[in-house]
Design an enzyme around this catalytic site. Structure first.
Site, mmCIF file in Angstrom:
data_model
loop_
_atom_site.group_PDB
_atom_site.id
_atom_site.type_symbol
_atom_site.label_atom_id
_atom_site.label_comp_id
_atom_site.label_asym_id
_atom_site.label_seq_id
_atom_site.Cartn_x
_atom_site.Cartn_y
_atom_site.Cartn_z
ATOM 1 N N LEU A 528 0.666 -1.036 0.068
ATOM 2 C CA LEU A 528 -0.199 -0.068 -0.073
ATOM 3 C C LEU A 528 0.924 1.256 0.096
ATOM 4 O O LEU A 528 0.566 2.353 -0.541
ATOM 5 C CB LEU A 528 -0.813 0.121 1.233
ATOM 6 C CG LEU A 528 -1.900 -1.095 1.338
ATOM 7 C CD1 LEU A 528 -2.752 -1.005 2.724
ATOM 8 C CD2 LEU A 528 -2.894 -0.898 0.094
ATOM 9 N N GLY A 529 1.856 1.260 0.585
ATOM 10 C CA GLY A 529 3.040 2.444 0.588
ATOM 11 C C GLY A 529 4.268 2.112 1.575
ATOM 12 O O GLY A 529 4.270 0.762 2.000
ATOM 13 N N GLY A 531 6.835 4.205 4.236
ATOM 14 C CA GLY A 531 7.613 5.384 5.124
ATOM 15 C C GLY A 531 8.895 5.014 5.616
ATOM 16 O O GLY A 531 9.525 4.061 5.206
ATOM 17 N N GLY A 532 9.432 5.901 6.305
ATOM 18 C CA GLY A 532 10.698 5.979 7.108
ATOM 19 C C GLY A 532 10.774 4.755 7.970
ATOM 20 O O GLY A 532 12.082 4.380 8.280
ATOM 21 N N PHE A 533 9.960 3.930 8.474
ATOM 22 C CA PHE A 533 9.954 3.070 9.357
ATOM 23 C C PHE A 533 9.661 1.471 8.704
ATOM 24 O O PHE A 533 9.636 0.543 9.360
ATOM 25 C CB PHE A 533 9.224 3.223 10.465
ATOM 26 C CG PHE A 533 9.701 4.120 11.519
ATOM 27 C CD1 PHE A 533 11.187 4.474 11.609
ATOM 28 C CD2 PHE A 533 8.914 4.971 12.088
ATOM 29 C CE1 PHE A 533 11.482 5.477 12.399
ATOM 30 C CE2 PHE A 533 9.257 6.003 12.826
ATOM 31 C CZ PHE A 533 10.587 6.096 12.733
ATOM 32 N N GLY A 534 9.517 1.752 7.395
ATOM 33 C CA GLY A 534 9.086 0.296 6.839
ATOM 34 C C GLY A 534 7.998 0.281 5.865
ATOM 35 O O GLY A 534 7.507 1.395 5.150
ATOM 36 N N VAL A 536 3.948 -0.772 4.323
ATOM 37 C CA VAL A 536 2.763 -1.296 4.537
ATOM 38 C C VAL A 536 2.231 -2.099 3.555
ATOM 39 O O VAL A 536 2.113 -1.773 2.163
ATOM 40 C CB VAL A 536 1.622 0.152 4.664
ATOM 41 C CG1 VAL A 536 0.369 -0.352 5.320
ATOM 42 C CG2 VAL A 536 2.479 1.055 5.841
ATOM 43 N N LYS A 550 1.901 -3.060 8.850
ATOM 44 C CA LYS A 550 3.002 -2.109 8.816
ATOM 45 C C LYS A 550 4.142 -3.043 9.175
ATOM 46 O O LYS A 550 4.338 -3.302 10.340
ATOM 47 C CB LYS A 550 2.777 -0.977 9.934
ATOM 48 C CG LYS A 550 3.869 0.013 9.800
ATOM 49 C CD LYS A 550 3.479 1.194 10.803
ATOM 50 C CE LYS A 550 4.671 2.104 11.082
ATOM 51 N NZ LYS A 550 4.446 3.146 12.116
ATOM 52 N N ASP A 647 4.459 14.187 15.051
ATOM 53 C CA ASP A 647 4.827 13.617 13.626
ATOM 54 C C ASP A 647 3.565 13.935 12.603
ATOM 55 O O ASP A 647 3.227 13.074 11.880
ATOM 56 C CB ASP A 647 5.419 12.614 13.604
ATOM 57 C CG ASP A 647 6.085 12.289 12.094
ATOM 58 O OD1 ASP A 647 6.430 13.431 11.419
ATOM 59 O OD2 ASP A 647 6.249 11.133 11.633
#
Length: 836
Positions: A528-529, A531-534, A536, A550, A647
């Site tokens: 799905l997408g 981010g900075g932490f992994g 999804v 996630k 954030d």
């Protein structure tokens, strides 16, 4: 009946002889002004029953002239409505007329427009007229029998029978009554009266548009709980409340025994209810508030009560003590009180109980539990919720309150009792020594029996696992004891919206194998997408429930602390504008979070995609802004401990199937302890462009840090552009500077996304830009808090402070303060500040 002309009779006669057109004017009823027939200073309209009169008047000692409506047959002037309250006519040359487009226009002797109505009509017509009713309502009527404009929709300081005090959150309509400046000046004063913009059905009085000075309490069908007064329903007073389904509510009332009655907000902020004694023409006051200190909003501070019969008037509730002994002793009670002893349930004990506080005005910010049907169930609901500090069961339902009890007034003959939750030590209960003596052996026996059962059931698999050196995949996600050693689920529970609570400490734990199966082994087609932490992924559980998975990357900056933070916070928080956590998994190096699946993904996927921007019309964007604000309100105020997200940005706002926003990604959130307003951290985490100046430069953060990020987010939602996209503009390297420059030059509408600019209500959007600029002020104390932000967004009538120009610039360069070292992965930036 001919129109009554209160002027020289000889002048009337000469006018009739010279101007034949006056004959048609005089043929109309005295309560109607036909189109194109002027009403001049000295002439009046009188309602059919002779109750009200419209014309020019001079208030008190003033030399100026105003158009207004007043009660007739009173001993003193009783003006109930003023047209040109901000722009008086300087002499007696004024004239009022219904023009060709159906607007009521007031001009002075030089033909200058002093005041006019604003209707939707743009075409000329000869079918308009003005009518003054016996209710005191002035209406402009079109030829088709519809009212194009009514004075009841634009009140001044007086609430009359037949009027409404209205709140319509969908249409952005809120009726506000505004006091006169003084008895000689009807221009808007310092006080306003209206419904609580958060929809609690209480009537509030504000000073300077935002400072709350009085509230009525809840309406119980007969009257308000904070007012000792004759039941209002005897006057035909009633509430129409459909705020949940249709988004509106209003109060109205009718006359009692044909009496003439009015509610007036006086220049000193006191609301008076008066009845006319017709024999003498005098007004008699039957009720007024606030008239003593205890009726002022939260006079004694939180967790304290006010009583006019006590000396001193303020005292802490049982089980509480002054927050500041020195200030309390000197007569400064604004700081309020705090608990002496934490509640037992916060320490996993079970000795909490209740103490009764009788005859009170119930506190503000209550939660109504609609499914609770009796007092015992109401008590149980509060007792089982660690976030519930008090409850009251009344003839109109069960109400509970959170951590702080605000605005408690001890009434001499009040009809409502509330029950305050206290730990056993404050209630004088005997120590329950027998509890550990009985419970511990039972728990030990239960654990041994469970272990024996699991050993018997999985003995073959465990034997194989031991023989293979532990390399075979475990049947459990780490096993619960191991996980609970890393993630403490016994933290304080947070209550959610409408009293819903993140109940219990148990969070479903998934095996890594089951998650891999649900996501087709983390297939790219299910991604799905990122981010900075992994990454999804979308997944499907065996029962058919869609989930968002996630999977934290091993090289990400989010370690066990961030993971623990996110699990604890989201598992405990329950609110319609916060994402819901379904479960988690820790197995080996894997750390995985399982969320509810939201089909529309994140806000940035729509907002910054040129092919999708147009699908976000202004109504939808404003709903997203309000939803985010409500989520922040819960985090900052309504949860038991204040939570700072740290954030907040477009990629962390998820959208459900109805495009309602949900705040996500709590990996960097922090809980504020009791009494904390600001925290310093050596590790600054967040995203460039969204971080407040004091956080980015000094590591200081508070709820106002989220307010700053929210202001940036509002500007992005309005413009459809990322904050970072303005770096090419030399004078305005970010969206804040660009928006402020446009606002200062009265060009704020140029910031609006071109795809919605032609269809959106410019006034509301420009006001939202103004609110956003207040949120991104450089200095912390100049930013509004979230409740005030919601108030400013929901009201188009209150005057907003003027934002100061932005001076903060942060480009990641080195300066004398220290070295800025940043690490970026996609759109998340983790920043470490190192002193020299």
């Amino acid at each position: 009946m001919a129109l009554r002309l209160i002027s020289n009779p000889s002048l009337v006669l000469s006018s009739l002889l010279i101007f034949s057109t006056s004959l048609s004017f005089l043929s109309h009823a005295s309560d109607i002004l036909p189109q194109d027939q002027p009403l001049r200073d000295g002439q009046t309209l009188v309602s059919a029953g002779g109750t009200f009169e419209l014309g020019f008047f001079r208030p008190g000692k003033s030399a100026y002239r105003y158009v207004g409506i007043w009660h007739r047959n009173t001993s003193t002037q009783s003006v109930v409505w003023v047209a040109n309250r901000e722009n008086p006519v300087l002499d007696s040359s004024g004239s009022l007329i219904v023009n060709a487009t159906g607007n009521l226009v007031l001009t002075d002797g030089k033909g200058n427009v002093v005041w006019s109505t604003v209707t939707s009509s743009t075409q000329a017509s000869s079918n308009y007229s003005m009518h003054l009713s016996d209710l005191g309502n002035l209406a402009l009527w079109a030829g088709d029998g519809t009212a194009a404009w009514e004075s009841f929709d634009h009140p001044t300081d007086t609430f009359l029978p037949g009027m409404t005090i209205r709140l319509d959150v969908k249409k952005g309509i809120r009726t506000l009554f505004t006091s006169w400046k003084n008895p000689d000046d009807p221009s808007p004063g310092n006080y306003t009266l209206g419904l609580d913009p958060l929809g609690s059905a209480q009537i509030f009085i504000w000073e300077f548009g935002s400072k709350l000075v009085w509230r009525s309490g809840q309406y119980n069908g007969q009257g308000f709980t904070g007012i000792i007064y004759r039941p209002l329903n005897s006057y035909g007073f009633k509430l129409m409340n459909d705020i949940v389904r249709q988004g509106f509510m209003y109060y109205t009332y009718s006359t009692y025994n044909n009496s003439i009655q009015k509610f007036v907000l006086e220049p000193n902020g006191v609301e008076k209810c008066s009845v006319l004694i017709e024999d003498t023409g005098e007004w008699t006051t039957v009720w007024e508030q606030p008239v003593n200190e205890c009726e002022m909003y939260n006079y004694c501070g939180i967790n304290a009560k006010c009583s006019v019969t006590d000396t001193p008037k303020c005292s802490c509730l049982k089980g509480f003590e002054p927050k500041s002994i020195g200030e309390w002793g000197s007569g400064n009670w604004s700081g309020g009180c705090v608990r002496r002893t934490p509640l037992d349930c916060q320490n996993n004990l079970s000795g909490d109980g209740f103490t009764k506080l009788g005859s009170v005005k119930l506190p503000d910010l209550s939660n109504w539990l609609s499914l609770v049907n009796d007092g015992q169930e109401c008590e149980r609901s509060c007792l089982g919720n660690c976030s519930c500090a008090a409850y009251a069961y009344t003839n109109f339902g069960c109400f509970t309150w959170g951590h702080d009890l605000i605005d408690i007034y001890q009434l001499a003959d009040g009809q409502y009792d509330m029950f305050i939750k206290l730990p056993a030590s404050e209630l004088g209960s005997k120590s329950k020594v027998w509890i550990p003596i009985v419970i511990v052996p039972i728990v030990v026996v239960f654990i041994l029996a469970t272990c024996s059962f699991l050993w018997w059931k999985y003995r073959k698999q465990i034997k194989d696992l031991l023989q293979n050196g532990g390399k075979k995949e475990s049947l459990f996600s780490g096993n619960r004891s191991q996980i609970e050693a890393k993630i403490d689920f016994s933290g304080p529970s947070q209550y959610g919206e409408e009293g819903d609570e993140g109940k219990g400490s148990e969070l479903p734990l998934f095996t890594f194998g089951s998650i891999a199966t649900a996501t087709s082994n983390f297939s790219d087609s299910n991604k799905l997408g990122h981010g900075g932490f992994g990454h999804v992924y979308k997944g499907l559980l065996p029962g058919g429930e869609e989930i968002a998975v996630k999977r934290l990357s091993r090289s990400s900056g989010q370690g066990i602390e961030e993971f623990k933070n996110e699990v604890i916070l989201i598992a405990k928080l329950q609110h319609r504008n916060l994402v819901r956590l379904i479960g988690c998994c820790i197995e080996g190096e894997e750390k995985i979070l399982i969320y509810e699946y939201l089909p529309n993904k994140s806000l940035d996927a729509f907002l910054f995609d040129p092919t999708k921007q147009a699908s976000l019309d202004w109504k939808m964007r404003f709903n997203i802004i309000e939803g985010i604000a409500r989520g922040l309100l819960y985090l900052h105020r309504d949860s038991r401990l204040r939570i700072v997200h740290r954030d907040l940005k477009a990629s962390n706002i998820l959208l459900d199937e109805e495009m309602n926003p949900k705040i996500s990604d709590f990996g960097m959130a922090r809980i504020f302890g009791r009494g904390q307003n600001q925290v310093n951290t050596n590790r600054v985490v967040g995203t460039y462009g969204y971080m407040s100046p004091e956080y980015a430069m000094e590591g200081l953060f508070s709820v106002k840090s989220d307010v700053y990020s929210f202001g940036i987010l509002i500007l992005e939602i309005i413009s459809g552009k990322r904050n970072s996209s303005f770096h090419h503009i030399e004078e305005c390297p970010n969206i804040v500077g660009y928006a402020y420059q446009l606002w200062k030059e009265d060009k704020a509408e140029e910031l609006i996304d071109p795809s919605i600019r032609s269809s959106c209500p410019i006034q509301q959007v420009v006001r939202s830009i103004h609110v956003a600029l207040l949120c991104v002020q450089d200095r912390v104390n100049e930013r509004p808090d979230i409740p005030y932000v919601i108030l400013m967004l929901s009201s188009l009538s209150s005057v907003l402070p003027t934002p100061k120009p932005p001076t903060f610039r942060f480009h990641g360069s080195t300066d004398d303060a220290g070295k800025v070292e940043s690490f970026s992965t996609y759109d998340v930036t983790i920043t470490m500040l190192h002193g020299r």
